[in-house]
Design a protein around this motif. Structure first.
Motif, PDB file in Angstrom:
ATOM      1  N   TYR A 133     105.778 -21.366  57.736  1.00 32.99           N
ATOM      2  CA  TYR A 133     106.104 -20.340  58.725  1.00 32.99           C
ATOM      3  C   TYR A 133     105.757 -20.793  60.141  1.00 32.99           C
ATOM      4  O   TYR A 133     106.497 -20.517  61.094  1.00 32.99           O
ATOM      5  N   SER A 134     104.636 -21.471  60.290  1.00 31.51           N
ATOM      6  CA  SER A 134     104.247 -21.948  61.632  1.00 31.51           C
ATOM      7  C   SER A 134     105.243 -22.970  62.152  1.00 31.51           C
ATOM      8  O   SER A 134     105.647 -22.926  63.327  1.00 31.51           O
ATOM      9  N   LYS A 137     108.488 -21.185  63.135  1.00 29.96           N
ATOM     10  CA  LYS A 137     108.417 -20.523  64.435  1.00 29.96           C
ATOM     11  C   LYS A 137     108.522 -21.534  65.572  1.00 29.96           C
ATOM     12  O   LYS A 137     109.142 -21.273  66.609  1.00 29.96           O
ATOM     13  N   ASP A 141     111.944 -20.378  67.223  1.00 31.43           N
ATOM     14  CA  ASP A 141     111.604 -19.606  68.415  1.00 31.43           C
ATOM     15  C   ASP A 141     111.340 -20.491  69.620  1.00 31.43           C
ATOM     16  O   ASP A 141     110.915 -20.003  70.665  1.00 31.43           O
ATOM     17  N   GLN A 146     102.991 -23.146  68.879  1.00 37.70           N
ATOM     18  CA  GLN A 146     102.540 -22.304  67.778  1.00 37.70           C
ATOM     19  C   GLN A 146     101.533 -23.057  66.923  1.00 37.70           C
ATOM     20  O   GLN A 146     101.835 -24.100  66.366  1.00 37.70           O
ATOM     21  N   TRP A 154      99.862 -15.785  59.516  1.00 38.63           N
ATOM     22  CA  TRP A 154     100.970 -15.382  60.371  1.00 38.63           C
ATOM     23  C   TRP A 154     102.036 -14.701  59.532  1.00 38.63           C
ATOM     24  O   TRP A 154     102.478 -15.223  58.507  1.00 38.63           O
ATOM     25  N   TYR A 155     102.400 -13.514  59.963  1.00 37.89           N
ATOM     26  CA  TYR A 155     103.467 -12.731  59.362  1.00 37.89           C
ATOM     27  C   TYR A 155     103.136 -12.360  57.922  1.00 37.89           C
ATOM     28  O   TYR A 155     102.132 -11.686  57.668  1.00 37.89           O
ATOM     29  N   LYS A 322     112.451 -12.982  60.337  1.00 43.41           N
ATOM     30  CA  LYS A 322     112.009 -13.452  61.648  1.00 43.41           C
ATOM     31  C   LYS A 322     113.133 -14.165  62.387  1.00 43.41           C
ATOM     32  O   LYS A 322     113.284 -14.020  63.602  1.00 43.41           O
ATOM     33  N   PHE A 326     114.587 -14.073  66.291  1.00 44.47           N
ATOM     34  CA  PHE A 326     114.610 -15.254  67.156  1.00 44.47           C
ATOM     35  C   PHE A 326     116.017 -15.576  67.648  1.00 44.47           C
ATOM     36  O   PHE A 326     116.206 -16.004  68.793  1.00 44.47           O
TER      37      PHE A 326
END
Length: 419
Positions: A133-134, A137, A141, A146, A154-155, A322, A326
């Motif tokens: 996930y990191s 992002k 994004d 991040q 996260w999330y 997510k 974004f």
């Protein structure tokens, strides 16, 4: 640090579904098929445990509500009806998942094989998806700064941390005299403690704890009671009343209370509001959770098989949830029309359904259920249990262990007594 004053912050996440039940939990599953008699089948035939369709149905329907809630979030600023639905769903879908997780954890202890399953089924997926996930992002994004921090979930990954902590503390809750009042007291204290911070998302771990403990305290008779016809009929006006109240309070109340990720002071309220809201939301959540269970089918449905893959759907759909923000999918005006809202809801339900299917499970099992036999050693008791099941030599450890010696001594004693 989470922006607690925003009702729909970027780090808010619902709940996912619960993980595979701990070994030895008899109640959620129907009775095992009988063992074959000595002359009727192969001696190697083993009893097959049948999954309880009710719990698989409940997990699937709850994960669909999770995906719908994510889809409704960007619509709540422009639609009071969407905000009301959002608040009602967030009142019970996460507690329902956590309650089922607690119910399936009733037999958890510190036995080595169960600890290994906790590590491979919860801790390892947390590490994998927290990193994934990191990195996602950073790319989606355009945020190269991040951080990758295993201490700051996260999330969606917060639930794996919470489940790990809750399950490790299961023996404590089984030992104390009043587990639920104690868990509620801890949740109340957390809601008035702004200094807890974001490490391991402890606010959520502590504030959602009573639902897990409630699951530990429940028995099959409680679920049978919630599935009675009169409870099903009564749940209709209860849900209608909940929607009416949510519609009335939507402009006046921040939905951040339903996330349980911040203290009352961080939400701009006096400390005593944390006490009131924690107890009030616990009561409302339990009532609506009971109403939800009342309408869960108890027989096998077309979606029952998907209940075994809800954790897959939960963690995988977060990339699309997510990514839709974004990439500006909700910036189009037609999405905020009634037709657009219905279409978004249908797409969310379809996507999460596809992500729970067996082919997706097989594709991502390496990350969700890694075997990792190379990382653990086998204890004597486990080798003895395997020898008892197979009636032969264990597959590992060719020498006689202490567990094997004890088993042989017991067999010899029984032979002497029989003589």
């Amino acid at each position: 640090m989470t922006n607690s004053l925003r009702p729909h912050g970027p780090n808010r996440a619902p709940l996912p579904p619960a993980t595979s039940p701990a070994e030895g939990v008899p109640s959620p599953r129907s009775a095992s098929t009988p063992r074959p008699s000595p002359g009727t089948g192969s001696p190697e035939t083993k009893p097959v445990k049948q999954r309880d369709a009710f719990f698989d149905n409940a997990k699937y329907l709850a994960i669909v509500l999770v995906a719908m809630g994510h889809a409704w979030e960007p619509l709540t600023d422009d639609s009071r009806a969407a905000e009301a639905l959002y608040m009602v769903v967030y009142t019970f879908h996460m507690p329902a998942f956590i309650l089922i997780s607690g119910y399936f954890s009733r037999s958890f202890d510190m036995r080595p094989d169960r600890l290994r399953r906790l590590v491979t089924g919860v801790a390892v997926p947390y590490v994998i998806f927290e990193v994934a996930y990191s990195l996602f992002k950073r790319w989606a994004d355009h945020d190269p700064d991040q951080p990758i921090s295993l201490l700051d979930p996260w999330y969606l990954t917060w639930f794996l941390v919470a489940l790990f902590v809750w399950r490790l503390t299961t023996p404590i809750w089984k030992a104390v005299r009043w587990p639920l009042p104690l868990a509620l007291a801890i949740a109340v204290l957390a809601s008035v403690s702004p200094d807890i911070g974001d490490d391991l998302d402890l606010q959520r771990v502590l504030q959602f704890l009573p639902f897990f403990v409630m699951g530990l305290c429940m028995k099959p008779a409680h679920f049978q009671f919630m599935r009675r016809p009169e409870i099903r009929v009564l749940s209709v006006p209860v849900f209608a009343a909940a929607l009416a109240v949510a519609y009335w309070t939507a402009p006046k109340m921040t939905s951040a209370w339903f996330y349980h990720r911040d203290s009352a002071q961080e939400l701009g309220s006096p400390w005593w509001a944390g006490v009131v809201m924690t107890l009030a939301l616990f009561g409302c959540s339990m009532v609506l959770t009971a109403c939800f269970f009342a309408w869960v089918p108890r027989r096998k449905m077309w979606f029952t098989v998907l209940g075994a893959g809800t954790l897959y759907g939960y963690l995988l759909h977060g990339f699309l949830a997510k990514g839709s923000r974004f990439w500006g999918w909700f910036d189009h005006s037609w999405v905020h029309t009634p037709g657009g809202e219905i279409l978004v809801t249908a797409v969310a339900a379809s996507v999460i359904t596809a992500l729970c299917t067996p082919p997706v499970q097989r594709m991502f099992r390496f990350a969700m259920e890694p075997r990792m036999e190379w990382a653990f050693k086998r204890d004597a008791a486990e080798i003895a249990r395997e020898r008892t099941r197979t009636g032969g030599t264990p597959s590992a450890g060719g020498t006689h262990s202490a567990g094997q010696a004890a088993l042989q001594a017991a067999q010899q004693t029984a032979q002497r007594v029989s003589r």
